[in-house]
Design a protein around this motif. Structure first.
Motif, PDB file in Angstrom:
ATOM      1  N   LYS A 124       1.089  -1.412  -0.303  1.00 11.05           N
ATOM      2  CA  LYS A 124      -0.217  -0.110  -0.150  1.00 11.05           C
ATOM      3  C   LYS A 124       1.112   1.591  -0.056  1.00 11.05           C
ATOM      4  N   LEU A 125       2.020   1.317   0.658  1.00  9.65           N
ATOM      5  CA  LEU A 125       2.976   2.083   1.045  1.00  9.65           C
ATOM      6  C   LEU A 125       3.422   2.768  -0.131  1.00  9.65           C
ATOM      7  N   ILE A 126       4.048   1.527  -1.513  1.00 10.06           N
ATOM      8  CA  ILE A 126       4.201   1.928  -2.884  1.00 10.06           C
ATOM      9  C   ILE A 126       3.230   2.543  -3.835  1.00 10.06           C
ATOM     10  N   ALA A 127       1.853   1.785  -3.462  1.00  8.77           N
ATOM     11  CA  ALA A 127       1.099   2.110  -4.687  1.00  8.77           C
ATOM     12  C   ALA A 127       0.570   3.868  -3.558  1.00  8.77           C
ATOM     13  N   TYR A 128       0.814   4.144  -2.580  1.00  9.26           N
ATOM     14  CA  TYR A 128       1.122   5.509  -2.217  1.00  9.26           C
ATOM     15  C   TYR A 128       1.801   6.244  -2.834  1.00  9.26           C
ATOM     16  N   SER A 130       4.906   6.478  -1.202  1.00  9.98           N
ATOM     17  CA  SER A 130       5.419   6.994  -0.244  1.00  9.98           C
ATOM     18  C   SER A 130       6.980   6.858   0.040  1.00  9.98           C
ATOM     19  N   ILE A 131       7.378   5.400  -0.593  1.00 15.60           N
ATOM     20  CA  ILE A 131       8.584   4.651  -1.201  1.00 15.60           C
ATOM     21  C   ILE A 131       8.574   3.916  -2.467  1.00 15.60           C
ATOM     22  N   THR A 132       9.755   4.142  -2.806  1.00 10.69           N
ATOM     23  CA  THR A 132       9.640   2.747  -3.981  1.00 10.69           C
ATOM     24  C   THR A 132       9.412   1.400  -3.647  1.00 10.69           C
ATOM     25  N   ASP A 299       1.867  18.671   0.378  1.00  8.06           N
ATOM     26  CA  ASP A 299       1.033  18.559   0.336  1.00  8.06           C
ATOM     27  C   ASP A 299       0.469  17.015   0.699  1.00  8.06           C
ATOM     28  N   LYS A 300       1.545  17.227   2.138  1.00  6.70           N
ATOM     29  CA  LYS A 300       0.356  16.296   3.281  1.00  6.70           C
ATOM     30  C   LYS A 300       0.481  14.991   3.264  1.00  6.70           C
ATOM     31  N   SER A 301       1.650  14.722   1.830  1.00  6.26           N
ATOM     32  CA  SER A 301       2.456  13.455   1.649  1.00  6.26           C
ATOM     33  C   SER A 301       2.842  13.059   3.026  1.00  6.26           C
TER      34      SER A 301
END
Length: 358
Positions: A124-128, A130-132, A299-301
């Protein structure tokens, strides 16, 4: 009364008697990530990264007091004028901080950090963004191999969420012990899991059990891995000693950069032990293998901005070896564009990877 009015009234009465009064509908809203109560009349929420005031209030100050006492009792905490500041949690794991008058001038202040209903995963973090995927695979191997990992970042940068995601890579045959102020970690794939939580002192100031006590106790519980939810005081010395005695572990801490977290750890250790600074730095260099820095952007990410190896100790300084660093490439429709890019020569200390067959 119409059927809709009756239904609404029924929900309000139930929330007032068995829930958290007017806060219950905010608790039930999955889109809300933070609830801020500034006295009985002012309630703010964070939703999609933006803070707005809600048209809600408690009927009386006494109803807010009842909610505060209900939350404290649910976490086996005591809050009153003698102990006006308390950290607690809700049944779903959401983090709560409460402050009573006379410390809080305008009435009780309640801050609730809600946790997502679904456990966060690396996928999920990859999809958002946040990380590669490359960096995630790199961290997966490090977690499996038992590297000692420290996650740092500012308030609201997602440290606990990221630690939860990393914990999914821990081999399921290991015995894991978590130590926290308020139990927030959600490790779901570890069958042999022991969760420990501190106990505050009673009204007489006795019977306190601190994180330091729990770390010492955990060493006698045959742990494969020790996870300390957050290090913020002299417990840092006990955590470092545990990691230096053959135990694998992970933890989080507040800092603005990977360099800052080293100096913060030094300060916290010196609060609990009168030992030379060079000895403290050697302890840090040998105890921590990897530092992951998180940041919350305009951008709050929330993104991983750096993955750095603690490569050793030279010239009386801890040596850092950056492996990944976030490179910002501009903005698009208000969103920060960039990517976590590989830098340097990669990991230097590969003994644990080799030992794990990776």
């Amino acid at each position: 009364m119409s059927l809709a009015e009756k239904k609404k009234l029924r929900l309000q009465i139930f929330a007032s008697m068995r829930g958290l009064d007017v806060l219950q509908e905010l608790i039930n809203d999955p889109q809300i990530t933070e609830i801020m109560v500034n006295g009985a009349d002012d309630i703010f929420v964070e939703q999609a990264g933006a803070i707005t005031k809600r048209d809600l209030c408690f009927d009386t100050r006494e109803k807010l007091d009842d909610v505060v006492q209900k939350i404290a009792a649910g976490s086996n905490r005591i809050i009153n004028e003698a102990s006006p500041i308390v950290d607690a949690r809700l049944s779903d794991g959401s983090r709560v901080n409460m402050i009573l008058p006379p410390i809080a001038i305008n009435g009780p202040v309640v801050t609730i950090r809600k946790f997502p209903l679904e456990t966060m995963t690396i996928e999920k973090l990859i999809a958002y963004g946040s990380i590669t995927a490359e960096a995630a695979e790199f961290l997966k191997k490090l977690v499996i191999a038992g590297y000692n990992i420290f996650v740092s970042g500012g308030t609201g940068s997602g440290k606990t969420t990221f630690l939860n995601a990393l914990s999914n890579f821990i081999p399921t045959d290991q015995r894991v012990i978590t130590i926290e102020d308020s139990a927030e970690l959600q490790l779901r794939k570890i069958p042999n899991l022991v969760s420990l939580e501190v106990r505050n002192a009673n009204v007489e100031g006795k019977n306190e059990i601190s994180i330091r006590d729990l770390i010492k106790a955990s060493l006698r519980m045959r742990p494969d891995r020790i996870i300390v939810g957050e290090v913020r005081d002299a417990a840092a010395i006990d955590m470092l000693q545990a990691l230096n005695t053959g135990h694998s572990g992970m933890s989080t801490g507040h800092a603005n950069s990977t360099v800052d977290i080293l100096s913060r750890l030094e300060t916290m250790v010196l609060l609990g032990a009168d030992i030379p600074l060079l000895a403290v730095r050697r302890q840090i260099a040998s105890a921590i293998d990897i530092i992951i820095q998180l940041s919350r952007f305009r951008d709050k990410s929330r993104k991983v901005v750096e993955i750095t190896e603690v490569a050793g100790f030279e010239n009386n300084e801890v040596v850092l070896n950056p492996c990944f660093r976030f490179v910002e490439k501009g903005e698009e429709k208000g969103r920060v564009i960039g990517e976590l890019e590989k830098v340097g020569e990669g990991l230097k200390n590969r003994e644990k990877l080799i030992s794990a067959g990776l």
